[in-house]
Each structure stands twice: as structure tokens, then as C-alpha cells.
Design a protein around this motif. Structure first.
Motif, PDB file in Angstrom:
ATOM      1  N   LYS A 114       0.812  -1.224   0.000  1.00 22.67           N
ATOM      2  CA  LYS A 114       0.000   0.000   0.000  1.00 22.67           C
ATOM      3  C   LYS A 114       0.842   1.268   0.000  1.00 22.67           C
ATOM      4  O   LYS A 114       0.296   2.368  -0.086  1.00 22.67           O
ATOM      5  CB  LYS A 114      -0.927   0.009   1.223  1.00 22.67           C
ATOM      6  CG  LYS A 114      -2.036  -1.021   1.184  1.00 22.67           C
ATOM      7  CD  LYS A 114      -2.978  -0.827   2.371  1.00 22.67           C
ATOM      8  CE  LYS A 114      -4.149  -1.775   2.311  1.00 22.67           C
ATOM      9  NZ  LYS A 114      -5.074  -1.543   3.470  1.00 22.67           N
TER      10      LYS A 114
ATOM     11  N   ASP B 144     -12.061  13.118   3.541  1.00 20.28           N
ATOM     12  CA  ASP B 144     -11.607  11.960   2.788  1.00 20.28           C
ATOM     13  C   ASP B 144     -11.616  12.287   1.295  1.00 20.28           C
ATOM     14  O   ASP B 144     -12.015  13.383   0.884  1.00 20.28           O
ATOM     15  CB  ASP B 144     -12.451  10.724   3.100  1.00 20.28           C
ATOM     16  CG  ASP B 144     -13.908  10.830   2.662  1.00 20.28           C
ATOM     17  OD1 ASP B 144     -14.261  11.736   1.872  1.00 20.28           O
ATOM     18  OD2 ASP B 144     -14.721  10.006   3.119  1.00 20.28           O
TER      19      ASP B 144
ATOM     20  N   HIS C 276      -2.245   6.684   6.952  1.00 27.80           N
ATOM     21  CA  HIS C 276      -3.536   6.388   6.335  1.00 27.80           C
ATOM     22  C   HIS C 276      -3.797   7.212   5.063  1.00 27.80           C
ATOM     23  O   HIS C 276      -4.272   6.659   4.051  1.00 27.80           O
ATOM     24  CB  HIS C 276      -4.650   6.617   7.362  1.00 27.80           C
ATOM     25  CG  HIS C 276      -6.010   6.216   6.903  1.00 27.80           C
ATOM     26  ND1 HIS C 276      -6.798   7.022   6.101  1.00 27.80           N
ATOM     27  CD2 HIS C 276      -6.750   5.092   7.126  1.00 27.80           C
ATOM     28  CE1 HIS C 276      -7.939   6.418   5.849  1.00 27.80           C
ATOM     29  NE2 HIS C 276      -7.935   5.248   6.458  1.00 27.80           N
TER      30      HIS C 276
ATOM     31  N   HIS D 213      -4.390   5.049   1.565  1.00 27.48           N
ATOM     32  CA  HIS D 213      -5.717   5.118   0.964  1.00 27.48           C
ATOM     33  C   HIS D 213      -5.787   6.111  -0.189  1.00 27.48           C
ATOM     34  O   HIS D 213      -6.857   6.548  -0.601  1.00 27.48           O
ATOM     35  CB  HIS D 213      -6.760   5.444   2.037  1.00 27.48           C
ATOM     36  CG  HIS D 213      -7.025   4.291   2.958  1.00 27.48           C
ATOM     37  ND1 HIS D 213      -6.121   3.889   3.924  1.00 27.48           N
ATOM     38  CD2 HIS D 213      -8.066   3.430   3.046  1.00 27.48           C
ATOM     39  CE1 HIS D 213      -6.608   2.833   4.556  1.00 27.48           C
ATOM     40  NE2 HIS D 213      -7.771   2.538   4.050  1.00 27.48           N
TER      41      HIS D 213
END
Length: 370
Positions: free
Chosen positions: A34, A209, A240, A244
Motif C-alpha cells: 500500500k 476523505d 492512512h 488510501h
């Protein structure tokens, strides 16, 4: 109604922070698959204290350095136990940073219930308006003004901030969090009015987000206004936004990603240890310090090799990963340690080493959605 700083601290205790309140503090290592590339900032850029990047505005872009001064602690007693005796130390640090080229301060109406903005106003006295960059935030929680005024709330609150700052306009105005009672379209209309009234040159958001950020970009575009910044927590122990793809989405859309708590509220400085834990009110990235010992040890070894502070290594990691760190400063010593993050870059191998002991972190429904 309780002052803004008390509301903020109460909210963090209740679960607005991803490692406090109703949320588990259990560590979550980062899946290497990731991770973004070691260098998200192009490898031909070597930021120093004089380097600048542009924040997109409508009629004026704003040139800012690659590091921002976080002013949450200035005037805040609920979280940071501020005392007026600190002001001379803050002023000394500010003069050191400003004259070096790091002249960008981040504050908010909630910080010290407006006292942080008043302190900034004192620091700006006697300076030409071109000598500093100031951003502040609309405290977007569902209070009486925000419930009754809806789209006009950002303008009303910004005018109050400007009175405390003793300024005619700010360079950047941010929505403090995605907890506003109004829709994103309504908030965008309010932000547009702030720009059109000449009260701010750029606008941005905090803790949004990817999907809500894109929604805000589209809503602002209807008023021909770009989104300049998304400010979220990001550090070695909260990656994070990277895992993401929020940082990547910002870069693809010309939005600057600004990282707050890049030193995990002091946990990545070497200042704390077992038996000398950070205060419980320091809630961002608030893992037990003993669980961060391996991470801190890696940062310390690199710092010793580079002959810089541990803080500088953690901040340099942020910059390489395409973020602009917003780091709290209360003294000349902290200013000097943090300035060491500029003028050099971690190697890709060193970044991968840091990544191997990093944490992903979490988000919350209440506040930290980004």
C-alpha cells in the motif's frame, strides 16, 4: 456554550481522534504493497528554507514555504497548558523562522478559543503584509451560528477571526472538519463568499476523505474557485492518507496535502520514553510510547548519521512523501530542530527503512475522515 478549545478537547476524548475514545489504540503496521513510491515529491526538487510552492487562488495564488508553523498550542490551556510567560519564547522562534523564510502560520478560531489568533496578531505587528502568510480555520461544529446561518456562517466567523488577527484578509481559510451541519455545496457557497468578499485568497478543508474532497472541488468549481489545501493528520505513525491514496488524489488535482501532527504531538522527537509519557491531552497518534520504541530507534539512527534532530528525519519523511508538514513550535530550540528537515533528502533506501517500522493509523466517522 463551552469555549472552542474545550469543545475540541472533549471531542477528541470522545472519539474524534482515531486512537482515543471509542477507538482501539491497537497498532496497525503498513502493508508494503500500500506504500507509495519513496519519492512522491519529484526527485529534482530539494526544498530549503527559501523554497516556495503555490497555493491556488482565484485572483491571487499564494506562495508558501515547504513547512508551516502550527499555532494550536499558542493560547490553548485545555490541551497544551499555555501560559502567557511563553509568548517571548514564541516570538523569538517566530523571528528566527520568519527571517529564514519559514513565514507561514496555521491557526484556528478554536485554538485557545481565539487566543491563538490574537497571539498571531501580536506577532504580525509592525510587519508588512507581504512578510507573512497566515491561514486560519472555521470551526465547523454544529453550534448556534453554524446551524442558523448555514452558508453565511464561514463569512461571519472569518470576520471575527480577522478582528482577532487585526488583519483585513487571510491568505488561506480552511473548514476545520467534515462535521458541519450544512451540505458540502452550502459550505462551498460560504467559502466562495469569503473569497469574493476579499476576506481570503485561498480556501481549503481539513480531515476530508477523498470522496468528500472531490465533492468540495466540484462544488467550489461552480463558483470558479479552486480548492487549495486538504489538511489531515499524517506522520510516520499515521500513514492512512497515503495508503488510501488521498495524497495521490490531491496531487492529481492540484491540491496541496498539508500534514498536521507530523511529529505525533512530540512522540517522534525522542522527547518521551517509558516513565515520561506525553500528556493524555495529546491525543493525535497517541499510542503508548513503549509501542513506538522501535520506530523512534530507526529515526534516531538515521538522525545520528545525518547529524540532524530526530524531528528533522520525521519531517523530511513527510516532505519526501509529498506532504507539507504543519508542525507545532513553542520555542527557539524546537524551531531550530525542525528547520534541520530542509535542504537535504532521505535516500529511497532510508525511506523504505522508516516505512518498515511505520504505522497505518485509522480514521473516524466523527472527524478524521481523511
Amino acid at each position: 456554550m463551552a469555549p472552542g478549545q474545550e469543545i475540541l478537547q472533549a471531542g477528541l476524548a470522545a472519539g474524534m481522534s482515531a486512537t482515543q475514545g471509542i477507538h482501539s489504540p491497537k497498532l496497525k503496521p503498513v502493508d508494503p504493497l500500500k506504500s507509495d513510491e519513496p519519492y512522491i515529491l519529484p526527485d529534482n526538487i530539494l526544498p530549503d528554507t527559501q523554497s516556495k510552492l503555490s497555493l491556488r487562488g482565484t485572483t491571487h495564488d499564494v506562495l508558501v514555504p515547504y513547512m508551516c508553523i502550527g499555532a494550536w498550542s499558542w493560547g490553548d490551556t485545555s490541551t497544551w497548558n499555555y501560559s502567557p510567560d511563553e509568548f517571548p519564547h514564541i516570538k523569538e522562534a517566530w523571528e528566527k523562522l520568519r527571517t529564514a523564510g519559514l513565514n507561514w502560520i496555521d491557526t484556528a478560531e478554536a485554538y485557545g478559543s481565539g487566543e491563538s489568533e490574537r497571539i498571531c496578531g501580536k506577532l504580525f505587528e509592525g510587519l508588512d503584509r507581504s512578510e507573512f502568510v497566515i491561514q486560519t480555520k472555521w470551526f465547523s461544529v454544529p453550534n448556534m451560528t453554524n446551524l442558523l446561518s448555514q452558508s453565511s456562517a464561514p463569512v461571519k466567523k472569518l470576520r471575527e477571526s480577522l478582528e482577532r488577527l487585526k488583519l483585513d484578509y487571510v491568505d488561506v481559510y480552511l473548514v476545520h472538519g467534515p462535521v458541519h451541519p450544512s451540505t458540502i455545496s452550502t459550505v462551498a457557497k460560504g467559502l466562495a463568499e469569503c473569497v469574493q468578499s476579499g476576506l481570503t485568497r485561498c480556501v481549503g478543508v481539513c480531515n476530508y476523505d477523498k470522496d468528500d474532497m472531490i465533492h468540495m472541488i466540484d462544488a467550489l468549481a461552480k463558483h470558479n474557485i479552486p480548492l487549495a489545501i486538504n489538511q489531515c493528520e499524517y506522520s510516520v505513525v499515521r500513514r492512512h492518507p497515503e495508503t488510501h491514496r488521498l495524497i495521490r488524489a490531491c496531487r492529481e488535482r492540484g491540491v496541496v496535502f498539508q500534514s498536521y501532527a507530523p511529529l505525533a504531538q512530540g512522540r517522534l522527537t525522542g522527547r518521551y520514553s517509558q516513565g515520561n509519557e506525553p500528556p493524555k491531552s495529546y491525543r493525535f497518534s497517541s499510542y503508548p510510547i513503549q509501542e513506538l520504541e522501535t520506530t523512534i530507534a530507526v529515526l534516531r539512527r538515521i538522525a545520528e548519521k545525518k547529524r540532524v534532530s530526530i524531528s528533522a528525519v520525521a519531517l523530511n519523511f513527510n516532505i519526501n512523501k509529498g506532504t507539507i508538514p504543519c508542525v507545532g513550535i513553542r520555542s527557539l530550540e524546537e524551531a531550530e530542530q525542525n528547520m534541520q528537515a530542509l535542504g537535504w533528502r532521505l535516500s529511497p533506501e532510508e525511506i523504505r527503512h522508516v516505512e518498515s517500522v511505520s504505522l497505518e493509523g485509522r480514521k473516524t466517522v466523527l472527524f478524521q475522515q481523511g
